[in-house]
Design an enzyme around this catalytic site. Structure first.
Site, mmCIF file in Angstrom:
data_model
loop_
_atom_site.group_PDB
_atom_site.id
_atom_site.type_symbol
_atom_site.label_atom_id
_atom_site.label_comp_id
_atom_site.label_asym_id
_atom_site.label_seq_id
_atom_site.Cartn_x
_atom_site.Cartn_y
_atom_site.Cartn_z
ATOM 1 N N ARG A 1 48.839 48.074 43.498
ATOM 2 C CA ARG A 1 49.115 46.714 43.970
ATOM 3 C C ARG A 1 50.506 46.542 44.591
ATOM 4 N NH1 ARG A 1 46.416 42.456 40.226
ATOM 5 N NH2 ARG A 1 46.240 41.403 42.240
ATOM 6 N N ARG B 1 44.030 34.344 30.632
ATOM 7 C CA ARG B 1 44.847 34.204 31.845
ATOM 8 C C ARG B 1 44.086 33.441 32.919
ATOM 9 N NH1 ARG B 1 47.991 39.443 33.709
ATOM 10 N NH2 ARG B 1 48.438 37.866 35.263
ATOM 11 N N ASP C 1 36.521 40.385 42.457
ATOM 12 C CA ASP C 1 36.703 39.699 41.168
ATOM 13 C C ASP C 1 35.378 39.419 40.465
ATOM 14 O OD1 ASP C 1 39.589 37.679 42.139
ATOM 15 O OD2 ASP C 1 39.335 39.794 41.676
ATOM 16 N N CYS D 1 49.152 47.384 37.841
ATOM 17 C CA CYS D 1 48.468 46.768 36.698
ATOM 18 C C CYS D 1 47.220 47.607 36.438
ATOM 19 C CB CYS D 1 48.114 45.313 37.014
ATOM 20 S SG CYS D 1 46.789 45.163 38.186
ATOM 21 N N LYS E 1 42.025 28.951 39.677
ATOM 22 C CA LYS E 1 43.345 29.541 39.334
ATOM 23 C C LYS E 1 43.999 30.104 40.598
ATOM 24 C CE LYS E 1 43.435 33.950 37.770
ATOM 25 N NZ LYS E 1 44.333 34.931 38.402
ATOM 26 N N ASN E 2 43.227 30.820 41.421
ATOM 27 C CA ASN E 2 43.816 31.522 42.562
ATOM 28 C C ASN E 2 44.076 30.628 43.768
ATOM 29 O OD1 ASN E 2 43.931 33.776 41.011
ATOM 30 N ND2 ASN E 2 42.239 34.837 42.008
HETATM 31 C C1 EPZ Z 1 44.415 38.357 45.026
HETATM 32 O O1 EPZ Z 1 45.283 39.388 44.620
HETATM 33 C C2 EPZ Z 1 43.847 37.749 43.746
HETATM 34 N N1 EPZ Z 1 44.939 37.186 42.955
HETATM 35 C C3 EPZ Z 1 43.111 38.814 42.943
HETATM 36 O O2 EPZ Z 1 42.512 38.182 41.817
HETATM 37 C C4 EPZ Z 1 41.993 39.394 43.819
HETATM 38 O O3 EPZ Z 1 41.354 40.427 43.111
HETATM 39 C C5 EPZ Z 1 42.593 39.936 45.127
HETATM 40 O O4 EPZ Z 1 43.326 38.890 45.804
HETATM 41 C C6 EPZ Z 1 41.516 40.436 46.087
HETATM 42 O O5 EPZ Z 1 40.628 39.401 46.374
HETATM 43 C C7 EPZ Z 1 45.437 35.982 43.299
HETATM 44 O O6 EPZ Z 1 45.010 35.354 44.261
HETATM 45 C C8 EPZ Z 1 46.541 35.440 42.439
HETATM 46 P P1 EPZ Z 1 45.393 41.617 47.893
HETATM 47 P P2 EPZ Z 1 46.278 40.085 45.713
HETATM 48 O O7 EPZ Z 1 46.803 41.534 48.346
HETATM 49 O O8 EPZ Z 1 46.661 39.091 46.742
HETATM 50 C C9 EPZ Z 1 46.383 46.118 48.977
HETATM 51 C C10 EPZ Z 1 41.967 37.854 39.574
HETATM 52 O O9 EPZ Z 1 41.171 38.498 38.886
HETATM 53 N N2 EPZ Z 1 47.704 45.604 49.364
HETATM 54 O O10 EPZ Z 1 44.349 40.851 48.662
HETATM 55 O O11 EPZ Z 1 47.334 40.773 44.944
HETATM 56 C C11 EPZ Z 1 46.128 45.992 47.477
HETATM 57 O O12 EPZ Z 1 46.651 47.097 46.787
HETATM 58 C C12 EPZ Z 1 42.927 38.585 40.498
HETATM 59 O O13 EPZ Z 1 42.033 36.600 39.618
HETATM 60 C C13 EPZ Z 1 48.634 46.491 49.907
HETATM 61 O O14 EPZ Z 1 48.358 47.677 50.060
HETATM 62 O O15 EPZ Z 1 45.305 41.156 46.371
HETATM 63 C C14 EPZ Z 1 44.617 45.931 47.418
HETATM 64 O O16 EPZ Z 1 44.107 47.247 47.480
HETATM 65 C C15 EPZ Z 1 42.882 40.081 40.267
HETATM 66 N N3 EPZ Z 1 49.853 46.017 50.264
HETATM 67 C C16 EPZ Z 1 44.229 45.185 48.704
HETATM 68 O O17 EPZ Z 1 45.369 45.286 49.579
HETATM 69 C C17 EPZ Z 1 50.206 44.696 50.101
HETATM 70 O O18 EPZ Z 1 51.339 44.306 50.465
HETATM 71 C C18 EPZ Z 1 43.919 43.705 48.494
HETATM 72 O O19 EPZ Z 1 44.997 43.152 47.770
HETATM 73 C C19 EPZ Z 1 49.251 43.810 49.542
HETATM 74 C C20 EPZ Z 1 48.008 44.286 49.177
#
Ligand code: EPZ
Length: 433
Positions: A121, A413, A321, A116, A22-23
């Site tokens: 996020r 999802r 995850d 969420c 999915k990701n």
């Molecule tokens: C991706 O989310 C995945 N989703 C998530 O999977 C996964 O948990 C996550 O990466 C971490 O591996 C998809 O790929 C669609 P991040 P993403 O940006 O990109 C902070 C699932 O279960 N951050 O790597 O949204 C954020 O708050 C989902 O399939 C900022 O502060 O995660 C977090 O603490 C859930 N500012 C950390 O970085 C930003 O601009 C990592 O988030 C972006 C992120």
């Protein structure tokens, strides 16, 4: 609302075929916005988040058709550069259209995603990077309004050596942030260098797809990614290649590995990529599980479960995850396990529900201490997010008696027919519409 009912206590045995990730499919679908030619994709998982992204693309003018597991997408001319709140509130990964829209059309109007169940996020790192590439960004009334005549990479013209130009440095490793900027940079002027880029396998998959459309990306999967801007991208299928095959879903793989472990079963997982699973394989072997890796298979034999400690990290560390699924396993281990969730600030929603099943879990900030118990007892429980729902199903597989998992729209999802795959290997599990 659907619910899933499980009668626990049956060791799983048999084979499961792993589906597409999915990701990886989500950013690749968004990347189809970068070309006016048709793309052909294989192994796009049939899960709700994918359907949402496909509907969003159709609302922007995409024609999407599916035949024999090949998804064809063509966006000859875009009809809208907007991703309204109705899309983003349903699926925050809709923000992945931001980079491609800006790169190809010079404008994008995307709803600011809210928080969420697992955390706030923010997407500040996405927006800061796009601004550095010359985008003018205004955020008002919950909408991101972005414009850019032509995104600019570094100052150096493409292919100048040594690489010059301002690297775009991510203060934190962000998966979709890296993906958004990588997509934006494919059509930008000059060379864009990303440092502290996320290294998840899904980023490599996206880069392979983009390079198959004529992009010039190197370094995906490392913390420095270099993108030389090109003037146009073709459709993946045009370049004489067969449809692009999405990588296997490493979190679905991990979820079934834990299913074998928690039920003391014996599972053969096929069409997976053991190379993506190293941190989980190492941790599960420490619990006593026996694991044999093949080229695209994993054979797991569950044994008595030793308690282990772990901390979630960006790839190649232990994936956040998989934290909920591993917590379910630790609830029936033979000792004390300390779990640290270092990526998201509130990703223990499953703990309270596992406690309803008799688990002993003590939460302190982003740490959870799990004291293994002899047996869980089946109970009605409520899913709070995608991975929490799979954690409750895993607990139900081993609990004494019947477990009812409610709000499984979270599960749908990201998992395709999980109850069918589990019942084929001996689980007593059924969905009630
Ligand atoms: C991706 O989310 C995945 N989703 C998530 O999977 C996964 O948990 C996550 O990466 C971490 O591996 C998809 O790929 C669609 P991040 P993403 O940006 O990109 C902070 C699932 O279960 N951050 O790597 O949204 C954020 O708050 C989902 O399939 C900022 O502060 O995660 C977090 O603490 C859930 N500012 C950390 O970085 C930003 O601009 C990592 O988030 C972006 C992120």
């Amino acid at each position: 609302m659907d619910k899933i009912i499980i009668s626990g206590g049956k060791p799983l045995s048999g084979e499961i075929e792993i589906g597409g990730a999915k990701n990886a499919a989500l950013p690749i679908l968004a990347a189809t916005l970068l070309s006016s030619e048709p793309h052909q994709l294989k192994r796009v998982p049939k899960v709700v988040d994918i359907f949402t992204m496909q509907k969003l693309l159709c609302a922007m003018g995409a024609q999407i058709s599916e035949q024999d597991d090949v998804c064809t997408i063509e966006i000859k001319q875009i009809t809208s550069c907007e991703a309204q709140y109705e899309w983003v509130k349903t699926m925050r990964a809709s923000v992945l259209v931001l980079g491609p829209l800006l790169a190809r059309y010079g404008e994008a109007h995307v709803s600011l995603p809210g928080g969420c169940a697992i955390g706030v996020r923010p997407i500040n790192l996405h927006l800061t990077a796009l601004s550095k590439m010359g985008a003018e960004i205004v955020v008002e009334h919950g909408m991101i309004h972005a414009k850019a005549k032509k995104l600019k990479g570094g100052t150096s013209p493409a292919r100048q050596r040594p690489l010059q130009g301002m690297p775009i440095h991510f203060e934190k490793s962000t998966v979709t942030g890296t993906e958004n900027i990588m997509m934006a940079a494919t059509l930008a002027e000059g060379t864009t260098i990303l440092t502290n880029a996320a290294q998840e396998p899904e980023i490599i998959d996206l880069a392979c797809f983009l390079n198959g459309c004529g992009a010039d990306i190197t370094g995906a999967g490392t913390e420095q990614i270099v993108i030389h801007g090109v003037s146009v991208l073709s459709g993946f299928s045009r370049r004489g290649c067969t449809p692009y095959c999405i990588m296997p879903d490493r979190i679905e793989t991990g979820t079934f590995m834990v299913a074998a472990a928690i039920t003391g079963g014996d599972l053969m997982l096929r069409d997976c990529n053991p190379g993506h699973m190293e941190s989980l394989i190492r941790l599960l072997k420490k619990t006593g599980v026996e694991i044999t890796s093949g080229k695209s298979t994993l054979h797991i034999r569950g044994k008595a479960i030793r308690a282990v400690d772990f901390t979630t990290m960006p790839y190649p560390g232990f994936p956040t995850d998989m934290q909920a699924q591993m917590m379910a396993l630790m609830t029936v281990s033979n000792g004390l396990s300390k779990i640290t969730e270092a990526i998201f600030e509130s990703r223990f929603g499953h703990a309270a529900e596992l406690r309803r099943m008799g688990a002993k879990i003590y939460l302190e900030g982003n740490h959870a201490i799990v004291e293994g118990v002899k047996a869980l007892s089946g109970a009605p429980v409520m899913a709070s997010d995608l991975r929490a729902s799979s954690s409750l199903i895993l607990a139900g597989l081993v609990a004494e008696g019947e477990t009812e998992v409610l709000r499984i729209y979270h599960l749908d999802r990201g998992y395709e027919k999980i109850e069918e795959k589990l019942s084929k290997v001996g689980a007593d599990i059924r969905r009630i519409q």
